[in-house]
Design a protein around this motif. Structure first.
Motif, PDB file in Angstrom:
ATOM      1  N   VAL A  68       0.867  -1.183   0.000  1.00  0.00           N
ATOM      2  CA  VAL A  68       0.000   0.000   0.000  1.00  0.00           C
ATOM      3  C   VAL A  68       0.898   1.224   0.000  1.00  0.00           C
ATOM      4  N   SER A  82      -1.612   4.291   6.231  1.00  0.00           N
ATOM      5  CA  SER A  82      -0.550   3.323   6.505  1.00  0.00           C
ATOM      6  C   SER A  82      -0.855   2.508   7.758  1.00  0.00           C
ATOM      7  N   ALA A  85      -3.712   0.086   7.053  1.00  0.00           N
ATOM      8  CA  ALA A  85      -3.249  -0.981   6.156  1.00  0.00           C
ATOM      9  C   ALA A  85      -2.452  -2.027   6.917  1.00  0.00           C
ATOM     10  N   LYS A  86      -1.607  -1.565   7.829  1.00  0.00           N
ATOM     11  CA  LYS A  86      -0.724  -2.481   8.560  1.00  0.00           C
ATOM     12  C   LYS A  86      -1.459  -3.220   9.672  1.00  0.00           C
ATOM     13  N   THR A  94       4.241  -1.150   3.460  1.00  0.00           N
ATOM     14  CA  THR A  94       3.589   0.149   3.305  1.00  0.00           C
ATOM     15  C   THR A  94       4.644   1.212   3.016  1.00  0.00           C
ATOM     16  N   VAL A 113       4.301   2.646   8.992  1.00  0.00           N
ATOM     17  CA  VAL A 113       5.020   2.972   7.759  1.00  0.00           C
ATOM     18  C   VAL A 113       6.324   2.175   7.700  1.00  0.00           C
TER      19      VAL A 113
END
Length: 222
Positions: A68, A82, A85-86, A94, A113
């Motif tokens: 991502v 971020s 997403a993680k 990411t 990140v």
């Protein structure tokens, strides 16, 4: 590889086009209807959604993505994207775009990140790399700050001019990646002597950068 890009502005579209050219599957996400212009990157998937909302990322099937990229012009949005997403979708990788240099310290593991890309830092590094001799220039920080890609132009008075690279006592955990010389790229050879003006690229932990400078340019870094 499937890649989701949050932010369909000029930066996001450019990244998408490059990734598609390299054979990857790309989804572009943007909350602005004006930004949704599928004809600009016809091979990409497009989604009108807010990347900071969990429901939108579920619709984007982020759990199926390998990477991502948070590439909006808003640092807050990039951090939230971020992190979600993680933590919520377990995305393996990411990448976060840093728009304001004062926010760079936030783009790390705490916010999900893996790799941060700071345009101001990259531009300043390129300027320094072009003019600095004997000074180490940090070009890129790898995942969670464990190591950096750095460049050092070997000065004429370096004690290792003429020394085969294999005999230079580089710090432990420091890797000479390549040598740039006279417009050519050379793979490091243990028997190849270093020359004044060589641009040396290393991967090295942050805490060893000063040791490397003192080794290769002791006159300017006593």
């Amino acid at each position: 590889m499937r890649v989701a890009i949050a932010g369909a502005g000029a930066v996001g579209r450019s990244i998408a086009a490059e990734l598609i050219q390299n054979g990857h599957e790309v989804l572009l996400i943007d909350k602005s209807a004006d930004a949704i212009r599928p004809e600009r990157v016809a091979e990409a998937e497009w989604l009108l959604a807010d990347c900071c909302e969990l429901s939108s990322l579920e619709e984007a099937r982020l759990d199926k993505c390998d990477v991502v990229i948070a590439a909006t012009g808003d640092d807050k949005a990039n951090l939230v994207t971020s992190l979600l997403a993680k933590t919520e979708f377990a995305v393996p990788r990411t990448v976060g775009r840093v728009n304001h240099p004062d926010n760079e310290w936030l783009f790390g593991e705490a916010w999900g990140v893996d790799v941060s890309v700071s345009t101001p830092r990259i531009m300043s590094a390129l300027v320094e790399e072009a003019v600095a001799v004997g000074d180490l220039v940090r070009l890129f920080t790898f995942r969670q700050g464990q190591a950096n890609l750095v460049e050092l132009t070997l000065p004429e008075d370096s004690p290792y001019v003429g020394t085969p690279s294999g005999l230079v006592p580089f710090p432990d955990n420091c890797a000479l990646v390549t040598i740039l010389r006279d417009g050519q790229v050379y793979t490091p050879d243990a028997e190849q002597p270093l020359e004044a003006g060589d641009e040396l690229l290393f991967v090295i932990p942050t805490e060893l950068e000063d040791d490397l400078e003192r080794l290769l340019a002791p006159s300017t870094h006593p």
